[in-house]
Design a protein around this motif. Structure first.
Motif, PDB file in Angstrom:
ATOM      1  N   PRO A  52       0.809  -1.220   0.000  1.00 19.04           N
ATOM      2  CA  PRO A  52       0.000   0.000   0.000  1.00 19.04           C
ATOM      3  C   PRO A  52       0.847   1.277   0.000  1.00 19.04           C
ATOM      4  CG  PRO A  52      -0.115  -1.090   2.128  1.00 19.04           C
ATOM      5  CD  PRO A  52       0.652  -1.986   1.223  1.00 19.04           C
ATOM      6  N   THR A  53       2.105   1.169   0.372  1.00 21.10           N
ATOM      7  CA  THR A  53       2.976   2.351   0.427  1.00 21.10           C
ATOM      8  C   THR A  53       3.631   2.632  -0.912  1.00 21.10           C
ATOM      9  OG1 THR A  53       3.412   1.826   2.742  1.00 21.10           O
ATOM     10  CG2 THR A  53       4.875   3.418   1.690  1.00 21.10           C
ATOM     11  N   CYS A  54       4.304   1.616  -1.504  1.00 16.46           N
ATOM     12  CA  CYS A  54       5.066   1.856  -2.736  1.00 16.46           C
ATOM     13  C   CYS A  54       4.448   1.215  -3.970  1.00 16.46           C
ATOM     14  CB  CYS A  54       6.499   1.370  -2.567  1.00 16.46           C
ATOM     15  SG  CYS A  54       6.645  -0.430  -2.429  1.00 16.46           S
ATOM     16  N   GLY A  55       3.525   0.283  -3.804  1.00 14.74           N
ATOM     17  CA  GLY A  55       2.871  -0.348  -4.931  1.00 14.74           C
ATOM     18  C   GLY A  55       3.556  -1.602  -5.444  1.00 14.74           C
ATOM     19  N   ASP A  56       4.722  -1.952  -4.929  1.00 14.59           N
ATOM     20  CA  ASP A  56       5.418  -3.166  -5.354  1.00 14.59           C
ATOM     21  C   ASP A  56       4.685  -4.409  -4.867  1.00 14.59           C
ATOM     22  OD1 ASP A  56       7.408  -1.726  -6.582  1.00 14.59           O
ATOM     23  OD2 ASP A  56       8.882  -1.992  -4.967  1.00 14.59           O
ATOM     24  N   PHE A  57       4.928  -5.541  -5.550  1.00 13.07           N
ATOM     25  CA  PHE A  57       4.366  -6.809  -5.121  1.00 13.07           C
ATOM     26  C   PHE A  57       5.205  -7.376  -3.981  1.00 13.07           C
ATOM     27  CE2 PHE A  57       2.916  -6.796  -9.604  1.00 13.07           C
ATOM     28  CZ  PHE A  57       1.559  -6.886  -9.350  1.00 13.07           C
ATOM     29  N   PHE A  58       4.529  -8.071  -3.060  1.00 12.09           N
ATOM     30  CA  PHE A  58       5.240  -8.775  -1.993  1.00 12.09           C
ATOM     31  C   PHE A  58       4.400  -9.951  -1.533  1.00 12.09           C
ATOM     32  CE2 PHE A  58       2.412  -6.133   0.415  1.00 12.09           C
ATOM     33  CZ  PHE A  58       2.217  -6.751   1.636  1.00 12.09           C
ATOM     34  N   ASN A  59       5.034 -10.908  -0.903  1.00 11.91           N
ATOM     35  CA  ASN A  59       4.334 -12.075  -0.367  1.00 11.91           C
ATOM     36  C   ASN A  59       3.798 -11.728   1.018  1.00 11.91           C
ATOM     37  OD1 ASN A  59       4.667 -13.887  -2.474  1.00 11.91           O
ATOM     38  ND2 ASN A  59       6.716 -14.468  -1.782  1.00 11.91           N
ATOM     39  N   TYR A  60       2.487 -11.659   1.132  1.00 13.20           N
ATOM     40  CA  TYR A  60       1.844 -11.358   2.406  1.00 13.20           C
ATOM     41  C   TYR A  60       1.684 -12.654   3.183  1.00 13.20           C
ATOM     42  CZ  TYR A  60      -1.698 -10.007   5.784  1.00 13.20           C
ATOM     43  OH  TYR A  60      -2.394  -9.790   6.938  1.00 13.20           O
ATOM     44  N   THR A  61       2.283 -12.708   4.367  1.00  8.17           N
ATOM     45  CA  THR A  61       2.201 -13.900   5.208  1.00  8.17           C
ATOM     46  C   THR A  61       1.411 -13.655   6.488  1.00  8.17           C
ATOM     47  OG1 THR A  61       4.294 -13.313   6.255  1.00  8.17           O
ATOM     48  CG2 THR A  61       4.395 -14.816   4.364  1.00  8.17           C
ATOM     49  N   GLY A  62       0.846 -12.457   6.620  1.00  2.88           N
ATOM     50  CA  GLY A  62       0.080 -12.129   7.815  1.00  2.88           C
ATOM     51  C   GLY A  62       0.895 -11.418   8.869  1.00  2.88           C
ATOM     52  N   VAL A  63       2.194 -11.270   8.638  1.00  4.42           N
ATOM     53  CA  VAL A  63       3.062 -10.629   9.620  1.00  4.42           C
ATOM     54  C   VAL A  63       3.112  -9.124   9.385  1.00  4.42           C
ATOM     55  CG1 VAL A  63       5.402 -10.536  10.550  1.00  4.42           C
ATOM     56  CG2 VAL A  63       4.425 -12.714   9.836  1.00  4.42           C
ATOM     57  N   ARG A  64       3.396  -8.727   8.155  1.00  6.13           N
ATOM     58  CA  ARG A  64       3.500  -7.309   7.808  1.00  6.13           C
ATOM     59  C   ARG A  64       2.491  -6.967   6.729  1.00  6.13           C
ATOM     60  NH1 ARG A  64       9.675  -7.915   6.999  1.00  6.13           N
ATOM     61  NH2 ARG A  64       8.814  -8.747   5.090  1.00  6.13           N
ATOM     62  N   ASP A  65       2.027  -5.719   6.747  1.00  7.91           N
ATOM     63  CA  ASP A  65       1.083  -5.255   5.728  1.00  7.91           C
ATOM     64  C   ASP A  65       1.785  -4.563   4.570  1.00  7.91           C
ATOM     65  OD1 ASP A  65      -1.069  -6.183   7.201  1.00  7.91           O
ATOM     66  OD2 ASP A  65      -1.252  -4.308   8.310  1.00  7.91           O
ATOM     67  N   VAL A  66       3.099  -4.421   4.644  1.00  6.67           N
ATOM     68  CA  VAL A  66       3.870  -3.737   3.607  1.00  6.67           C
ATOM     69  C   VAL A  66       5.041  -4.623   3.174  1.00  6.67           C
ATOM     70  CG1 VAL A  66       3.264  -1.405   4.374  1.00  6.67           C
ATOM     71  CG2 VAL A  66       5.256  -2.528   5.342  1.00  6.67           C
ATOM     72  N   CYS A  67       5.681  -4.230   2.061  1.00 10.68           N
ATOM     73  CA  CYS A  67       6.821  -5.007   1.568  1.00 10.68           C
ATOM     74  C   CYS A  67       8.021  -4.829   2.509  1.00 10.68           C
ATOM     75  CB  CYS A  67       7.175  -4.572   0.145  1.00 10.68           C
ATOM     76  SG  CYS A  67       7.816  -2.898   0.002  1.00 10.68           S
ATOM     77  N   ALA A  68       9.054  -5.643   2.294  1.00  6.69           N
ATOM     78  CA  ALA A  68      10.230  -5.616   3.172  1.00  6.69           C
ATOM     79  C   ALA A  68      10.934  -4.263   3.141  1.00  6.69           C
ATOM     80  CB  ALA A  68      11.195  -6.722   2.767  1.00  6.69           C
ATOM     81  N   LYS A  69      11.019  -3.650   1.966  1.00  4.00           N
ATOM     82  CA  LYS A  69      11.684  -2.349   1.841  1.00  4.00           C
ATOM     83  C   LYS A  69      10.937  -1.278   2.650  1.00  4.00           C
ATOM     84  CE  LYS A  69      11.064  -0.066  -1.893  1.00  4.00           C
ATOM     85  NZ  LYS A  69      10.959   0.371  -3.275  1.00  4.00           N
ATOM     86  N   CYS A  70       9.624  -1.249   2.502  1.00  3.19           N
ATOM     87  CA  CYS A  70       8.825  -0.260   3.245  1.00  3.19           C
ATOM     88  C   CYS A  70       8.820  -0.568   4.740  1.00  3.19           C
ATOM     89  CB  CYS A  70       7.406  -0.202   2.694  1.00  3.19           C
ATOM     90  SG  CYS A  70       7.318   0.482   1.029  1.00  3.19           S
ATOM     91  N   ALA A  71       8.867  -1.854   5.104  1.00  4.41           N
ATOM     92  CA  ALA A  71       8.926  -2.231   6.519  1.00  4.41           C
ATOM     93  C   ALA A  71      10.216  -1.703   7.144  1.00  4.41           C
ATOM     94  CB  ALA A  71       8.829  -3.740   6.673  1.00  4.41           C
ATOM     95  N   MET A  72      11.326  -1.781   6.402  1.00  2.00           N
ATOM     96  CA  MET A  72      12.593  -1.248   6.923  1.00  2.00           C
ATOM     97  C   MET A  72      12.513   0.267   7.094  1.00  2.00           C
ATOM     98  SD  MET A  72      15.481  -3.611   5.027  1.00  2.00           S
ATOM     99  CE  MET A  72      16.570  -2.234   4.927  1.00  2.00           C
ATOM    100  N   ASN A  73      11.880   0.936   6.120  1.00  2.00           N
ATOM    101  CA  ASN A  73      11.701   2.393   6.233  1.00  2.00           C
ATOM    102  C   ASN A  73      10.827   2.745   7.429  1.00  2.00           C
ATOM    103  OD1 ASN A  73      13.292   2.943   4.014  1.00  2.00           O
ATOM    104  ND2 ASN A  73      11.565   3.012   2.587  1.00  2.00           N
ATOM    105  N   GLU A  74       9.763   1.965   7.639  1.00  2.00           N
ATOM    106  CA  GLU A  74       8.886   2.209   8.793  1.00  2.00           C
ATOM    107  C   GLU A  74       9.642   2.006  10.101  1.00  2.00           C
ATOM    108  OE1 GLU A  74       5.223   0.033   8.754  1.00  2.00           O
ATOM    109  OE2 GLU A  74       4.521   1.044   6.934  1.00  2.00           O
ATOM    110  N   GLU A  75      10.505   1.002  10.157  1.00  2.00           N
ATOM    111  CA  GLU A  75      11.297   0.770  11.372  1.00  2.00           C
ATOM    112  C   GLU A  75      12.230   1.950  11.653  1.00  2.00           C
ATOM    113  OE1 GLU A  75      11.377  -1.414  13.962  1.00  2.00           O
ATOM    114  OE2 GLU A  75       9.467  -1.966  13.052  1.00  2.00           O
ATOM    115  N   LYS A  76      12.831   2.492  10.607  1.00  2.00           N
ATOM    116  CA  LYS A  76      13.696   3.675  10.776  1.00  2.00           C
ATOM    117  C   LYS A  76      12.882   4.851  11.288  1.00  2.00           C
ATOM    118  CE  LYS A  76      17.025   2.412   7.217  1.00  2.00           C
ATOM    119  NZ  LYS A  76      17.505   2.711   5.858  1.00  2.00           N
ATOM    120  N   MET A  77      11.678   5.036  10.728  1.00  2.00           N
ATOM    121  CA  MET A  77      10.807   6.124  11.184  1.00  2.00           C
ATOM    122  C   MET A  77      10.379   5.894  12.633  1.00  2.00           C
ATOM    123  SD  MET A  77       8.439   7.167   7.937  1.00  2.00           S
ATOM    124  CE  MET A  77       8.197   5.588   7.145  1.00  2.00           C
TER     125      MET A  77
END
Length: 138
Positions: free
Chosen positions: A8-33
């Motif tokens: 939902p943040t960048c529009g890239d495809f990712f495998n949703y496993t129920g852990v995160r709602d965003v891709c790995a790249k955006c998850a890392m950015n969210e962690e930094k924020m």
């Protein structure tokens, strides 16, 4: 099993496993924020900062702050001016999906409905009452 979704943040495809709602790249950015926000809030003078002040100082979006509070990553017990919007009216709350005012309003409405049901049932019982009379027997 993983499900293919768009981030939902960048529009890239990712495998949703129920852990995160965003891709790995955006998850890392969210962690930094998150680290930036947490460092900001750890300072004594910023602990009572409201959401607008945190957004202004850190550049994090308001919706991301709301998500962190809802998930329990930022706890309102430690930072008293944090919360997330009530699903019904939009005012800030710290527990559940509804604020205290909306919860009380729903409880009052349910009590009114229950009282009306009880009244209807009582009226039905009165209508069902059958009266018998005895004829004179000779």
């Amino acid at each position: 099993m993983a499900e293919l979704r768009n981030c939902p943040t960048c529009g890239d495809f990712f495998n949703y496993t129920g852990v995160r709602d965003v891709c790995a790249k955006c998850a890392m950015n969210e962690e930094k924020m998150y680290e930036t926000v947490y460092r900001f809030l750890r300072k004594r003078e910023n602990r009572a900062a409201n959401i607008d002040r945190i957004v202004e100082a850190t550049g994090v979006t308001e919706s991301l702050l709301h998500r962190w509070v809802r998930k329990g990553r930022l706890q309102p017990a430690l930072f008293p001016n944090l919360g997330y919007p009530c699903d019904k009216c939009g005012s800030l709350t710290t527990t559940g999906k509804l604020c205290v005012k909306c919860t009380d309003e729903i409880k009052r409405e349910l009590n009114t409905i229950e009282a009306a049901e009880e009244l209807r049932e009582a009226m039905k019982e009165q209508d069902r009452a059958t009266y018998y009379s005895q004829k004179d027997r000779k």
